[in-house]
Scaffold this motif. Structure first.
Motif, mmCIF file in Angstrom:
data_model
loop_
_atom_site.group_PDB
_atom_site.id
_atom_site.type_symbol
_atom_site.label_atom_id
_atom_site.label_comp_id
_atom_site.label_asym_id
_atom_site.label_seq_id
_atom_site.Cartn_x
_atom_site.Cartn_y
_atom_site.Cartn_z
ATOM 1 N N UNK A 77 0.864 -1.067 -0.155
ATOM 2 C CA UNK A 77 -0.219 0.079 -0.006
ATOM 3 C C UNK A 77 0.902 1.137 -0.011
ATOM 4 N N UNK A 78 2.022 1.109 0.815
ATOM 5 C CA UNK A 78 2.880 2.270 0.697
ATOM 6 C C UNK A 78 3.626 2.752 -0.471
ATOM 7 N N UNK A 79 3.752 1.753 -1.465
ATOM 8 C CA UNK A 79 4.555 1.535 -2.736
ATOM 9 C C UNK A 79 3.673 2.325 -3.698
ATOM 10 N N UNK B 208 5.056 9.278 0.550
ATOM 11 C CA UNK B 208 4.984 9.357 2.014
ATOM 12 C C UNK B 208 6.171 8.486 2.604
ATOM 13 N N UNK B 209 7.015 7.678 1.974
ATOM 14 C CA UNK B 209 7.786 6.562 2.320
ATOM 15 C C UNK B 209 8.924 7.185 3.060
ATOM 16 N N UNK B 210 9.576 8.291 2.662
ATOM 17 C CA UNK B 210 10.920 8.675 3.045
ATOM 18 C C UNK B 210 10.649 9.342 4.459
ATOM 19 N N UNK B 211 9.603 9.559 4.832
ATOM 20 C CA UNK B 211 9.616 10.372 6.089
ATOM 21 C C UNK B 211 9.249 9.164 7.323
ATOM 22 N N UNK C 276 11.293 3.212 -5.164
ATOM 23 C CA UNK C 276 11.349 2.165 -4.101
ATOM 24 C C UNK C 276 10.684 0.763 -4.673
ATOM 25 N N UNK C 277 10.952 -0.156 -4.010
ATOM 26 C CA UNK C 277 10.449 -1.634 -4.380
ATOM 27 C C UNK C 277 10.378 -2.484 -3.536
ATOM 28 N N UNK C 278 9.800 -3.539 -3.424
ATOM 29 C CA UNK C 278 9.435 -4.673 -2.328
ATOM 30 C C UNK C 278 10.760 -5.260 -1.909
ATOM 31 N N UNK C 279 11.377 -5.266 -1.170
ATOM 32 C CA UNK C 279 12.575 -6.050 -0.712
ATOM 33 C C UNK C 279 12.462 -7.714 -0.533
ATOM 34 N N UNK C 280 12.338 -8.242 -1.657
ATOM 35 C CA UNK C 280 11.958 -9.714 -1.693
ATOM 36 C C UNK C 280 13.039 -10.577 -1.016
ATOM 37 N N UNK C 281 14.239 -10.032 -1.038
ATOM 38 C CA UNK C 281 15.440 -10.742 -0.239
ATOM 39 C C UNK C 281 15.183 -10.691 0.981
ATOM 40 N N UNK C 282 14.837 -9.800 1.682
ATOM 41 C CA UNK C 282 14.642 -9.655 2.885
ATOM 42 C C UNK C 282 13.691 -10.536 3.510
ATOM 43 N N UNK C 283 12.355 -10.402 2.601
ATOM 44 C CA UNK C 283 11.260 -11.366 3.154
ATOM 45 C C UNK C 283 11.676 -12.591 3.060
ATOM 46 N N UNK D 142 6.989 -1.218 11.009
ATOM 47 C CA UNK D 142 5.767 -1.212 10.303
ATOM 48 C C UNK D 142 6.107 -1.803 8.860
ATOM 49 N N UNK D 143 5.213 -1.339 7.734
ATOM 50 C CA UNK D 143 5.422 -1.561 6.092
ATOM 51 C C UNK D 143 6.904 -1.495 5.515
ATOM 52 N N UNK D 144 7.432 -0.213 6.153
ATOM 53 C CA UNK D 144 8.657 0.178 5.321
ATOM 54 C C UNK D 144 9.757 -0.678 5.583
ATOM 55 N N UNK D 145 9.536 -1.741 6.639
ATOM 56 C CA UNK D 145 10.662 -2.716 6.793
ATOM 57 C C UNK D 145 10.839 -3.445 5.566
ATOM 58 N N UNK D 146 10.043 -3.996 4.638
ATOM 59 C CA UNK D 146 10.182 -4.489 3.565
ATOM 60 C C UNK D 146 10.300 -3.568 2.280
ATOM 61 N N UNK D 147 10.539 -2.444 2.365
ATOM 62 C CA UNK D 147 10.681 -1.600 1.238
ATOM 63 C C UNK D 147 12.095 -1.248 1.059
ATOM 64 N N UNK D 148 12.736 -1.290 -0.044
ATOM 65 C CA UNK D 148 14.070 -0.844 -0.272
ATOM 66 C C UNK D 148 14.313 0.231 -1.266
ATOM 67 N N UNK D 149 15.093 1.295 -1.124
ATOM 68 C CA UNK D 149 15.286 2.193 -2.124
ATOM 69 C C UNK D 149 16.042 1.576 -3.450
ATOM 70 N N UNK D 150 15.572 2.400 -4.485
ATOM 71 C CA UNK D 150 15.770 2.033 -5.889
ATOM 72 C C UNK D 150 16.204 3.480 -6.690
ATOM 73 N N UNK D 151 17.545 3.543 -6.585
ATOM 74 C CA UNK D 151 17.800 5.057 -7.105
ATOM 75 C C UNK D 151 17.381 5.944 -6.398
ATOM 76 N N UNK D 152 17.028 7.179 -7.067
ATOM 77 C CA UNK D 152 16.920 8.496 -6.085
ATOM 78 C C UNK D 152 15.233 8.640 -6.251
ATOM 79 N N UNK D 153 14.741 8.271 -4.835
ATOM 80 C CA UNK D 153 13.331 8.453 -4.613
ATOM 81 C C UNK D 153 12.643 7.283 -5.388
#
Length: 513
Positions: free
Chosen positions: A338-340, A345-348, A366-373, A353-364
């Motif tokens: 939902x955040x993606x 709103x993700x940067x702040x 984001x994508x789902x962090x499948x490896x961490x999951x 919570x949900x940001x745990x499984x989000x990783x940065x991709x370049x400048x601003x």
């Protein structure tokens, strides 16, 4: 809950004239008041006033701990009657909590506290703040030394208490709220309880103090205050830092603490995922297995010097916990998705919570962090507990650790039944005094629970104390008390504490509480 009296129509007894003329009432009144029929004029009975006297049950325990003597010994001005003011505030937190001003304004609803002034209450808070350590020592000596109780295994944890304020000071700070209260200053409370759930002592810290930073300062004070030798500290993994464990050993204490498995070293993880050596048990909830090993941990002291400690580690796995872990991760993944959809709103956000499984991709980006999951899924169902205790079996270590629910329950009672919050004080001294009152109320609530063999919860006991009331009325200038019906739990407390219930009707001068 506000402490204010509310009136509610229950049923009708009929017309007053008919009620006064009933033979049963006349006989009761004549027998209780000791008057001849020709002298008894029932129409002269005044309107009744209901008074609570549930504190008579708490007073029995108060006297058992010699608290009047303690407060008399530490108070210079004996005329202030600090003990009575402290007792009143303590009982109010157990019966119907309110601000100190609210307690003063409703004191006439509680039998025997008419003489207490508002200044008595505030003065009592100051005394409690000044003599908090001495009071804890007195209670410890009375409960554990005089009554020959043991204190071998203890539980420690911290919680936060918020204020309806945004003004920071030395004590009240912004920090991570365990109540999810964002935008309010808070304090951190560290609490130590024994195996039976009775409080031993507590300390408060600025609201921005990390959990792990509270343990050693707290225990250093407790060890000195109570002259403790060796005890075993049971704590959650939030308290587990290598430096804390080293310090506990230096203090001569043992420990049973949760271990952060995902940050464990490679050698320990090999043992975790090695299927050999596990004892398997089939339960109604599914498979449970465990094994016990020795493991050496590297640790650095305060000066940065590297050393080692060797502990017992109990590794456990349960299918029930694995299901819970998978469900929690699925919930966080849905939040991440939902955040993606709204990346602005993700940067702040922080990494909870949900940001745990989000990783940065370049400048601003984001994508789902499948490896961490995938990595997190490897740990589903596993848990580790670390201990100094070589003589305890794996089952004993796990049982002690799983008993941490007792301290979680303690915080729930303090926050909801005792109502440690909201805090209506703003100066550090008054805040500290307020927490001592709540500590006493929690101790007595535990003692009342114990008197019922833990058959009644704190909320049920609170209801029972509220039910202990009298109706005050006067006749020919004489004041009497009519005993009202009390509930089942209250009756059991009267019996267990060997407190005699009053007669159905008692003259005021004959009433003892």
């Amino acid at each position: 809950m506000s402490g204010k009296t509310r009136h509610r129509y229950l049923f009708s007894l009929g017309r007053l004239e008919d009620f006064l003329n009933t033979e049963s009432f006349k006989k009761l009144a004549k027998r209780a008041l000791g008057q001849e029929e020709q002298k008894l004029e029932l129409r002269k009975i005044s309107e009744g006033r209901i008074l609570n006297y549930g504190h008579c049950l708490i007073k029995k325990l108060w006297d058992r701990l010699s608290l009047d003597e303690f407060f008399n010994s530490v108070t210079e001005n004996k005329r202030a009657d600090i003990a009575k003011a402290v007792f009143y505030m303590t009982t109010r937190h157990m019966i119907s909590s309110d601000s100190k001003l609210g307690m003063y304004e409703t004191k006439q609803e509680y039998l025997g506290f008419e003489s207490i002034g508002i200044n008595h209450l505030y003065r009592a808070l100051d005394v409690l703040a000044d003599f908090k350590d001495s009071l804890e020592k007195h209670l410890f000596n009375m409960r554990y030394n005089l009554f020959n109780s043991s204190v071998d295994v203890v539980f420690y944890d911290v919680t936060t208490i918020y204020f309806e304020s945004q003004q920071e000071d030395v004590l009240r700070k912004y920090g991570f709220s365990k109540d999810g209260k964002i935008g309010s200053v808070q304090i951190v409370l560290g609490l130590l309880i024994d195996m039976e759930g009775f409080p031993i002592g507590y300390e408060i810290f600025p609201g921005n103090t990390f959990d792990a930073k509270t343990l050693i300062p707290f225990l250093e004070k407790i060890k000195k205050r109570f002259s403790l030798n060796r005890i075993i500290i049971v704590a959650d993994r939030g308290i587990n830092s290598r430096l804390n464990l080293l310090k506990l050993r230096e203090l001569g204490f043992g420990y049973i603490v949760g271990l952060r498995l995902k940050s464990a070293d490679g050698e320990l993880l090999k043992e975790v995922f090695n299927p050999e050596g596990f004892v398997e048990i089939q339960t109604e909830a599914g498979l449970f297995k465990y094994k016990q090993i020795k493991h050496t941990f590297k640790v650095k002291d305060e000066r940065g010097r590297t050393g080692q400690i060797t502990d017992t580690v109990v590794i456990s796995y349960s299918e029930k916990r694995a299901e819970k872990d998978r469900a929690e991760r699925a919930r966080l993944i849905q939040k991440a998705l939902r955040l993606l959809e709204s990346p602005s709103v993700i940067e702040g956000l922080n990494k909870r919570g949900g940001k745990k499984y989000i990783k940065a991709e370049g400048k601003r980006g984001y994508s789902l962090d499948e490896a961490l999951i995938e990595q997190d899924s490897l740990f589903d169902g596993y848990y580790c507990v670390q201990s100094t205790e070589e003589n305890l079996t794996a089952q004993q270590v796990l049982k002690a650790y799983h008993s941490l629910w007792k301290i979680e329950e303690s915080f729930r009672i303090m926050k909801h039944s005792i109502e440690v919050r909201p805090v209506y004080h703003w100066t550090e001294r008054r805040i500290r005094g307020h927490l001592v009152v709540c500590f006493l109320a929690f101790l007595f609530m535990r003692m009342l629970e114990d008197a019922t063999d833990r058959a009644a919860t704190s909320e049920r006991i609170k209801e029972a104390l509220r039910s202990v009331t009298l109706t005050e009325f006067s006749l020919d200038g004489q004041v009497y008390y009519l005993k009202n019906k009390i509930d089942r739990v209250a009756k059991s407390l009267f019996r267990a504490l060997k407190v005699k219930e009053p007669a159905n009707i008692t003259a005021r001068e004959d009433f003892k509480i």
